[in-house]
Design a protein around this motif. Structure first.
Motif, PDB file in Angstrom:
ATOM      1  N   ASN A  71      35.459-101.228 -10.619  1.00 44.38           N
ATOM      2  CA  ASN A  71      35.611-100.275  -9.532  1.00 44.38           C
ATOM      3  C   ASN A  71      36.777-100.761  -8.784  1.00 44.38           C
ATOM      4  OD1 ASN A  71      33.336 -98.591 -10.322  1.00 44.38           O
ATOM      5  ND2 ASN A  71      31.881 -99.787  -9.110  1.00 44.38           N
ATOM      6  N   LYS A 110      40.160 -98.477  -8.298  1.00 48.78           N
ATOM      7  CA  LYS A 110      40.480 -98.194  -6.879  1.00 48.78           C
ATOM      8  C   LYS A 110      41.987 -98.633  -6.878  1.00 48.78           C
ATOM      9  CE  LYS A 110      39.026 -98.680  -2.019  1.00 48.78           C
ATOM     10  NZ  LYS A 110      37.963 -99.057  -1.155  1.00 48.78           N
ATOM     11  N   ARG A 141      30.724-104.093 -13.160  1.00 54.30           N
ATOM     12  CA  ARG A 141      30.865-103.093 -12.655  1.00 54.30           C
ATOM     13  C   ARG A 141      31.897-102.851 -11.364  1.00 54.30           C
ATOM     14  NH1 ARG A 141      25.626-102.153 -14.610  1.00 54.30           N
ATOM     15  NH2 ARG A 141      24.675-102.496 -12.430  1.00 54.30           N
ATOM     16  N   ARG A 142      31.497-104.123 -10.419  1.00 52.82           N
ATOM     17  CA  ARG A 142      32.239-104.119  -9.277  1.00 52.82           C
ATOM     18  C   ARG A 142      33.625-104.204  -9.498  1.00 52.82           C
ATOM     19  NH1 ARG A 142      27.571-106.715  -7.431  1.00 52.82           N
ATOM     20  NH2 ARG A 142      28.510-108.759  -7.724  1.00 52.82           N
TER      21      ARG A 142
END
Length: 315
Positions: free
Chosen positions: A16, A20, A12-13
């Motif tokens: 993201n 981004k 998930r990181r």
């Protein structure tokens, strides 16, 4: 169950971070919008307007200019004026018609489906074959690496369009499959070399050496550790290769070696409109613009993905 939680959190990181950085990439966003437009057009084309070459013929409107031009062109206004109601239909053929009275907008719309299928499938075939061969050559080396290197050098000595023309000329497969094969094979050496170069650097990294020291077999090391860490440049090259495949498919169609008529294909449409480029320029302009924006979209998307996936990027 507890061991899987850090992995999911890490994934998930990473997602993201990816989104981004992608939102900061102007070329990537523009390219994604352009690609998404053509993908949606390809998906919705058979649903909103099923294509039938024999049904869509309308000789009354043969080589009719774009209906929007009736706003300022008297001859076009006459062409699109209903004899009963006297009203001008400005939306009947917004891109005009070709020499057989077929709507250019509909053919360009359905041509997106053909071109995207060729580009995506041909690139996928080249990516899979080239990546597997490059993975084996880079990891194991030796005679296999030398042999594949020589074959790659020979193939890269010829322009890819010449190889595609040769394959399309001798293939006995149906038209669409012939074009996919002819476009994909010249791209295999690119993925082979790219994958080999990445694997040569990844296989010497500490985590791969540690996996080998812990007793991992070659198959596990290749597909669990080496391949996943070699995907970033392949993804970028894949987006760029779809653009190349689109151009080469259009070139084969222009030369009469592509998808056979009456299937709508942008290169074939350009070829059919050659003798009308002065009297009915719209028959050539709109397929050409479709090729231009599709190729530009995938190139910009590839540039954006390169900025996002490059670990040295400052974005």
């Amino acid at each position: 169950m507890t061991a899987a939680l850090p992995t999911a959190a890490s994934a998930r990181r990473q997602q993201n971070v990816f989104w981004k950085r992608f939102r900061r990439s102007t070329p990537g966003k523009i390219g994604a919008v352009m690609v998404l437009f053509f993908v949606i057009a390809a998906i919705l084309a058979p649903l909103l307007h099923p294509y039938d070459a024999s049904r869509d013929l309308d000789y009354r409107y043969r080589l009719a200019p774009p209906s929007v031009s009736a706003l300022w062109d008297k001859s076009a206004r006459t062409k699109y004026t209903d004899a009963v109601t006297g009203k001008v239909d400005y939306s009947r053929h917004i891109f005009g018609t070709d020499n057989l009275g077929r709507d250019v907008a509909v053919r360009v719309w359905h041509g997106a489906r053909v071109s995207l299928i060729i580009g995506i499938v041909a690139t996928a075939i080249a990516l899979v074959i080239g990546s597997v061969l490059g993975l084996l050559a880079g990891y194991f080396g030796g005679l296999l690496d030398s042999t594949l290197g020589y074959v790659t050098d020979v193939m890269l000595a010829f322009p890819s369009i010449l190889i595609a023309i040769g394959i399309a000329s001798i293939s006995n497969l149906p038209g669409l499959y012939t074009v996919m094969l002819a476009v994909s094979i010249p791209q295999v050496p690119l993925y082979l070399r790219l994958t080999r170069s990445v694997v040569l650097s990844v296989r010497e990294r500490e985590f791969v050496q540690a996996a080998g020291a812990l007793g991992a077999g070659n198959a596990r090391m290749v597909f669990r550790h080496v391949l996943p860490n070699s995907l970033s440049p392949l993804i970028v090259q894949g987006a760029l290769s779809i653009a190349t495949a689109t151009i080469e498919a259009a070139a084969l169609g222009f030369l009469g070696l592509g998808v056979p008529p009456p299937n709508p294909e942008w290169g074939t449409m350009l070829s059919d409109s050659r003798e009308y480029y002065t009297s009915a320029a719209w028959t050539m302009i709109y397929p050409g613009l479709a090729i231009l924006f599709t190729v530009l979209g995938f190139n910009l998307l590839g540039d954006g993905l390169r900025d996002v996936l490059d670990p040295r990027s400052t974005q």
